[in-house]
Enzyme design. Structure first.
Site, PDB file in Angstrom:
ATOM      1  N   GLU A 212       8.389   4.491   1.211  1.00  0.00           N
ATOM      2  CA  GLU A 212       8.842   5.269   0.042  1.00  0.00           C
ATOM      3  C   GLU A 212       9.342   6.647   0.476  1.00  0.00           C
ATOM      4  OE1 GLU A 212       6.119   3.467  -3.608  1.00  0.00           O
ATOM      5  OE2 GLU A 212       5.384   5.205  -2.504  1.00  0.00           O
TER       6      GLU A 212
ATOM      7  N   ASP B 216       9.026   7.027  -4.583  1.00  0.00           N
ATOM      8  CA  ASP B 216       8.493   6.047  -5.533  1.00  0.00           C
ATOM      9  C   ASP B 216       9.427   5.919  -6.741  1.00  0.00           C
ATOM     10  OD1 ASP B 216       6.297   4.377  -6.710  1.00  0.00           O
ATOM     11  OD2 ASP B 216       6.232   6.023  -8.141  1.00  0.00           O
TER      12      ASP B 216
END
Length: 239
Positions: free
Chosen positions: A121, A50
């Protein structure tokens, strides 16, 4: 049980990245519903991915839009790194074929968008840990560059003032200004006429129920006029 090597190699081909440590890819593709004591899930990688993704996208937007304010860049970024966009990228990389999930997780054999986005991610983090930031950046931009372009196009689709400003500053070193030249009708049903001024030239007028709407229409006329003049001048030079 770990995913077999040939399956992971197939996934590498879709990702366009070859891992030195294949176990990182295996972990990135392991949902918490299938983790075991010797096979960790992708939640920690997702946490790291992220941030890596955020850094790459932020640096890219910062570089390609030097004249855009922070608020505008933040709005573009929030769409680009949204669950919907990342899930789309995960599907483009064929990740649903490789993600390991428990039976109760998928709905009608479809993996939820949030889980796909998380896996994307996690893959970003796995590439970052295996190859470094430059490899992660290459992977992210290869998958997200067209999405960024799409978001920018959509955000600017009706924002002719922004488009005109960008065009005028780049091609004429001028900043457009707007002037109300007429107001018609009663207060509850007003109609504004606005002209756009660019580098001493006047364009419009644009009409609207409020100044903002009239300015957008004046900007649209100015942009179309300036662009067509530029095309005409290029054509006459080439003739």
């Amino acid at each position: 049980r770990h995913m077999n090597r040939s399956k992971l190699s197939e996934c590498e081909q879709y990702l366009g990245f070859r891992f030195a440590r294949l176990e990182l890819l295996d972990q990135a593709l392991t949902h918490s519903s299938t983790k075991t004591p010797d096979r960790p899930c992708n939640e920690r990688l997702e946490f790291l991915g992220d941030s890596v993704l955020g850094l790459v996208v932020t640096a890219y937007l910062f570089a390609i839009f030097p004249d855009q304010p922070e608020g505008h860049l933040t709005k573009i970024k929030s769409v680009v790194v949204s669950t919907k966009t990342l899930a789309h990228c995960a599907r483009e990389c064929k990740l649903p074929e490789f993600i390991s999930v428990g039976k109760g997780v998928s709905i009608n054999h479809r993996i939820p968008e949030s889980l796909l986005a998380n896996a994307f991610e996690a893959v970003v983090a796995a590439i970052y840990l295996d190859g470094g930031l430059e490899d992660a950046r290459t992977f992210v931009l290869r998958n997200l560059e067209s999405e960024i372009a799409k978001v920018v196009r959509n955000r600017h689709a009706k924002n002719y003032k922004s488009l005109l400003q960008h065009f005028a500053q780049k091609n004429l070193s001028a900043t457009p200004t707007y002037r109300v030249v007429d107001e018609e009708g009663p207060d509850h049903h007003k109609r504004f006429l606005v002209i756009a001024m660019v580098g001493g030239q006047q364009f419009g007028p644009g009409a609207g129920a409020n100044k903002k709407e009239a300015e957008q229409r004046a900007a649209r006329k100015a942009l179309f006029d300036l662009r067509s003049r530029m095309v005409d001048s290029v054509s006459s030079e080439g003739a």
